[in-house]
Structures are given as structure tokens and as C-alpha cells.
Design an enzyme around this catalytic site. Sequence first.
Site, PDB file in Angstrom:
ATOM      1  N   ASN A 167       0.805  -1.230   0.000  1.00  0.00           N
ATOM      2  CA  ASN A 167       0.000   0.000   0.000  1.00  0.00           C
ATOM      3  C   ASN A 167       0.837   1.278   0.000  1.00  0.00           C
ATOM      4  O   ASN A 167       0.319   2.354  -0.254  1.00  0.00           O
ATOM      5  CB  ASN A 167      -0.952   0.013   1.187  1.00  0.00           C
ATOM      6  N   TYR A 168       2.129   1.178   0.302  1.00  0.00           N
ATOM      7  CA  TYR A 168       2.984   2.372   0.276  1.00  0.00           C
ATOM      8  C   TYR A 168       3.225   2.841  -1.155  1.00  0.00           C
ATOM      9  O   TYR A 168       3.554   4.000  -1.366  1.00  0.00           O
ATOM     10  CB  TYR A 168       4.339   2.104   0.932  1.00  0.00           C
ATOM     11  N   GLU A 169       3.133   1.923  -2.108  1.00  0.00           N
ATOM     12  CA  GLU A 169       3.326   2.236  -3.527  1.00  0.00           C
ATOM     13  C   GLU A 169       4.644   2.968  -3.787  1.00  0.00           C
ATOM     14  O   GLU A 169       4.703   3.942  -4.527  1.00  0.00           O
ATOM     15  CB  GLU A 169       2.142   3.033  -4.065  1.00  0.00           C
TER      16      GLU A 169
END
Length: 108
Positions: free
Chosen positions: A59-61
Site C-alpha cells: 500500500n505504500y506504492e
Amino acid sequence: MSNDSTTPSAAPLPIRTAHDGLALPAMGFGTYQVRGFAGAQAIASALENGYRLLDTAVNYENEGTVGKAIRMASSPRSCPDASTNTTRPASASRKAYADSDSIISTCI
């Protein structure tokens, strides 16, 4: 105190063994909200100063930033470990891991 140009090397971090036998450094460098060139510099600096575990998440991408940092680090790369987490179902997590691994590998 002398002002020489040598920097002392960082002491290695202690290693802990998980219940399944996996050996990991006791402390990792978190990459939450670490992006761009400045982020890559921060991660590379952590690697150069002894961190061998990068704590990241799908989710940090920021897989590209992490890959760039590993490439930038001037310390010998003995393949730092990367831990990740996800809130997705197991099948989606496996795909996300494979996708992240692929993205980071192409960045290195």
C-alpha cells in the site's frame, strides 16, 4: 579528538530467528511515506549505515523508490531483506508480493 575523514563502520544489528528458522535483523528501516529522490537517499543511507531489513508494504506504492535506493547504496549489496504487510486476502497477497518483487527486481 582528531578530525580525520574516515567514518567508523556501523556495528552489525543483532539477528533474531523466527519460529520457522528465518533469520532477520532485529531492527528494520521503515519506508512509510518515503518517496522520490530524497526518499531513495534516506533508504540508501540506512543501508550504508548497517540496516539490512527494509520494512515496506504494498500500500505504500514506493517500490521504485526502494529499488532505486538499493541501487544507489554504496555499501556492498548482500541483498537486504524486505518485509511487507497487506490487508488483502491470501490469494491477493501472494499476487501483490509477486508484483512488488517484480517491480523491485526491475528497479535494481
